[in-house]
Every structure is written in C-alpha cells, then in structure tokens.
Design an enzyme around this catalytic site. Sequence first.
Site, PDB file in Angstrom:
ATOM      1  N   GLU A 136       0.775  -1.338  -0.112  1.00 59.56           N
ATOM      2  CA  GLU A 136       0.016   0.048  -0.127  1.00 59.56           C
ATOM      3  C   GLU A 136       0.870   1.184  -0.097  1.00 59.56           C
ATOM      4  OE1 GLU A 136      -3.956  -1.089   2.291  1.00 59.56           O
ATOM      5  OE2 GLU A 136      -2.087  -1.674   3.399  1.00 59.56           O
ATOM      6  N   GLU A 157      -4.056  -9.864   3.960  1.00 56.17           N
ATOM      7  CA  GLU A 157      -4.804  -9.333   4.873  1.00 56.17           C
ATOM      8  C   GLU A 157      -6.049 -10.490   5.197  1.00 56.17           C
ATOM      9  OE1 GLU A 157      -2.652  -5.529   3.917  1.00 56.17           O
ATOM     10  OE2 GLU A 157      -3.655  -7.377   2.930  1.00 56.17           O
TER      11      GLU A 157
END
Length: 704
Positions: A136, A157
């Site tokens: 990210e 995740e």
Amino acid sequence: MTTTTLPEVDEVVTHARAHDIQLPGGAGTFVLITLDNGFDHTKPNSFGAAGLRELGAALDAAAKRAAAGEIAGVGITGKPFIFAVGADLTAVPAITARDQALEIARLGHETFSKISALPVPTFAFINGASMGGGVEIALYADYRTISSDVPAYATPEVFLGLVPGWGGTYLVPHLIGTEKAAQLIVTNPLSQNRMIKGKNAFELGLADRLIEPVTFLEDSLAFAAGVIAGTEQVERATVDTSEAAWEGPLDKAAADADGRTGKAAPAAYKAIELMRLARTASREEAFEAENQALADLIMSDELRSGLYAFDLVQKRAKRPAGAPDKSLARKVTKVGIVGAGLMASQMALLFARKLKVPVVLTDLDQERVDKGVAYVHDEIDKLAGKGRLSPDASNRLKALVTGSVSADGFTAFSDADFVIEAVFEEMSVKKQVFAQVEAAVPAECVLATNTSSLDITEMAADLLHPERVVGFHFFNPVAVMPLLEIIRGDATDDATLATAFATSRSLGKTSILVKNSPSFVVNRLLGRFMGESGRIVDEGTPIEVVEQAFAGLTPMPPFMLISLVGPAIALHNSETLAAAFPDRFAASPNLAKVVEAKLPSFYGSDGKLDPKVLELFEAPADPVVLTAEQVRERALEALADEVRRMLDEGVVQAPQDIDLAMITGAGFPFWNGGVTPLLDRTGIAEKVTGSRFLPIGVASVPEA
C-alpha cells in the site's frame, strides 16, 4: 493526532532514514527514505505506531524542503531483501477497544497520504519482499519500480481476517481494475495465501518498471531522474470504471469466497464491499470506510483467531513443545529409504534437496527401484527447467540419489545414519523390514517409520534396539505439506527423538511431538470428522448436502478429502481407529463398497460426484435426513469430543499443537485458528466438553 489511546507495546521500530542523493544528468537533489528496522532480512520491516510517526516526520521534513525548492523528488525503498511487510500485527492483541483500532487505522492513512501530498514527484523503489502495508505505501507514490527478484508480493490481509485497509481497497482497483485487484486482494489470500513475485506484480501493472537486482537502486534513480527531467514517459492502461466492468469481477470474487469460506470469513466480503464503494466514493470517503472496516475487523474473533494461527506457524512451529535438547541430535550424513513408490520417491527428493547427503532408495526388485530413482531425477530436471536449479546443482542432486534392491539384505544402508520405511501399511510387513534393516545398519542409526496410523511401540518391540525407532509421519504431497508428526514410542530415547527433530528442521518442516496413539493427531481428527460425515450419509442424508456443509471449516468437503487421500487409505485409517475406539469410530460399509469396486475417487473427471459411487450407496430403511447446518453442528461436536479426549490422553502438549497440526497438516483455515478457537467461538466446546479449550483472549478478543 494530539492524543493517543494506543496501548504501550514493545515495538521493533522501522526507522525512516532520509538522505540526499544527486540525481544523474543534473536532475536535482533527491531525498531517498530507506525503511530499516536495524535487523537483517530475517526480521522484516513492519509498521507500528512509532514507526509510522517517524515516517510521517521524515515526510513532513521533505515537504518543507520541497516547498522551498530545495529538492526535486522523494523516493522510498527498503533494507536489503525487504521493502516492507505491512502493519506490526504483534501489537493487535493489546488492543482492547474499538477506538484504539480506529486510531491505528487512521494513523496509517494519515502517514501514507503525506507521500501523495508532496509537491514534487514521488517514487517507490520496491527492492524486496512487499506485503500488506508494504504494497500500500508504494501505491501512494506517483511512480514505482520493482526488482525482478522480489520473492513475495501480496496483500495477505484477508487470509488473516483483515482487509488492505491503508488504502489498498481503493488504490489497487483504480490502478489495475477490479478483476486483477480481486485476484490480489481476495482470491489469492483465500488460496492458502498465495504470493506472487516481482515480475508478476509488474505484469499486473502494479509497478512501472521491472529492474534487475544487480543495479536496482542505480537504475531506479536513473528512472526517477528521467521522469523528473521529462525524458522518461510512463504509460498505464486506463481502468474501466463503468458499473458493469467494475462490478462483474467483484460478483465473481464474492461467489468464489462463498465456495471457499461458506461466508464464514467476514474479511473477504468486507474487502469486496470496500472495492465496490471505491468506484463512486471520493478518496477521503473510501479511506474512512477502510478505517471503520479495520476497526470492526480488529475487534473480531476471526482476526484474533487468524493472528493466533499466524503466531503458531511463525513461532511455536520453530520451538516444538516437548522436543529434547537439540544438542543430543546426531549428525545425518546418509539416508536410506525402504520402498521406492511415490511417497518414498517424494521423500528421497526432499532429503537430497534439503540435507545434501546421499540418499538410497530400496525395493524388492530392480524395476521398482529404477522407477523410483527415475521419478526423483525427472523432478530434478523439472526444477532445472524452471530455472530453480543450475545445471551443476541439478547434476549434484541426481548423483546423491541412487537405488539398491533390498534382497541383498539392505547392505546399501551399512553406513546410513537415518533410515525411513515407506512400505505397505501392515504391521507384520513393517516389523519384518525393520528386523532386516537393523541387522545391516550402524549401532546409532535412527530407524524411522512413515506410518500414518500404526503403533510405534509394537513396531519396535522385537528389535534388539527399540530405542532408536521413531515415528516420522509425512503428509502428501511431501514437498508441499509443512507438517511432520514425530511420534515417540515407549522405548524411543532422547537422542533418537532429538535427531528426528533436527532432521525435520533441516527439511524445512513444521514438527509436533505426538504420543504413540492410534492415527496420531491429524488422521485421528480427520478420521473422526470423515467418519461422522460417512455415518451421516449412511443414515440417509444425501452426500451433496454433507459436502456443502463444511465450506469455511475444512479445506475441502469430506468426500473430496477421502478422494484425495484415496478411499482405500481412508478405509484403512477408519478401520484402525474403529479397532482402537469402537465406541466412537466405525468403518463405513458404503466406503468399503467403494474400495471393493476399486473406484479411486468419489468424484469424476468433471469435478462432480461420480454416479457410479452414488449407485453403490444403500439407502437405509428409515432414513434420517439432516440439513447442512445440522450436519455441520454434529461434525463439530464430534471434533470437540475427540480433541478433548486427545488432550486428556496427552497425545500432544497443548491445544495449540492440535491447531498447528490441523493448519499445517490438513490445511484448516487461519480465520478459524485451526480447530479449537472455532469450537470455542461457536460455543460447541463448552456444550460438548464443559469448558473452552483456550482462555478468552488467546484466540479471541480479550475482555476490556
């Protein structure tokens, strides 16, 4: 943020070390921020609260210099071999309130957004492993380069019970579209946390340049100089944000998640929901939705179970409970394998690749031996063909693996330190083999058995030295399944056991110590699970209903699992358990019919239940037909009962070993924490056994 509600934790801070570089070609002064926690690559960079604040301060300083016209650009890279692997999840267990979870979510967005707010071109130089928040942070930069040797790039995740909540669900689909984004964010994590490599990330459009590792930083800086000078152009594919193009892949991802999780993993659906929102929401709205989602998920039992599972695999697996002092282990310089079938050949390849010692396969005749050795050599050639082995390494490995006919009295094992048998699963056959091997091997040679269910003590009973016999149970396929059950017989001594654990460690396996007991851990629990499923079908519930009942609980439905291990092996395991525990286990007569008919699977080549199998099943006179929910509850109750019995019998040291075994040996999902957290969470543990398996807070949200 002026105040903090975050708990104090012992964080390994990833420092943001900024220094100036003069770009080539007179492109100006460039600030390069290197992420580095001060450790080598074995402890990857991660982002905790202190590390985020330090990064924020470095970006604030760069912003002031950029505003003053002192610098021409800013770049972020990692320490050798590591870019960054995301949030510091070790801090999560200390979070007991939702406002704490919300704060860490917002801190990530707040910090990373400072990259995109810089008034000069920004770059991410992805030099090594990049996961989660490491993926990210690079997306906030204007441009990205990635090294061709990056071994792992992923957003894991959802695998753990979270979402890419520091911008991932908005930035990824807007960069590469929802089809590729859904693959990265949802499908790959639900596929046993599949990782991709740097080259794959580049091909997906997640980086602008793929650069060779030898000159990675130098070439990345040259790229940055070219962009700043206007001589380097970057072209990216346009993303179609129409409703049909955006929603279609997400609908497909949701259907895939249904099949894999049975809607039991909320993170997958939350990630899809956030990607749907990203089509029309502003960046600020999308980021706040991520904040709220992260706060909810951090305070969920599914995430805490996922982190518990992650901790088992990362930590407990490295320090097997009950293992003897490793200093007692003997050195293994040569391995003998009795048998040359598929399982034995897979073991030979693993021993040769990992131990780099001679490995001798034996069998009853030359044809079988040649076939086993040929299998190993063919697999080595395949690895070489994929570029995973050099020609020299390939030749060396092939030279290590040889064969010998066992009719010569196992003289090929005369200098072996470790011999493992992988012959027919019949006690008399294994005892005979060990008696012959014992006469041929040195006094301290370990005699290991790959039995999946038989009594180790009985197998060693007639030997002169039963103390050197140990269970060494691999799971199929050998190269893929991480678990090794190491079983101590009544006579097994500490040196033998220590050598078994040391050898397992050298093979790269996860080991658990198991008491000598029928079918050990994984096969006993799977036997109870599959046995209960078989009983339910025998009583009248259609197979289709039973197969649909376990999505999100097991890696595959029970009859598909039976097909994978083979109906004959499944029947043998159930017969072993039925003989040991007739009150709870029984061999299914319908399964016996399938084996008698020599049908290799319950499923046909089309992936559907085979009509030939269904024709063999006899319907009872008074069928009891259960719903999928009733099937699931009954199977879970059976598992809870068996887990409690195994713990009471001391089959393993603790519930954690049960969960580690089921995760690494049977592929049970992380979001359930294996088995015992799910049984606790659903209340079935207390209903069946009278108490939880784990204290509140171990694999669940702690009490505030």
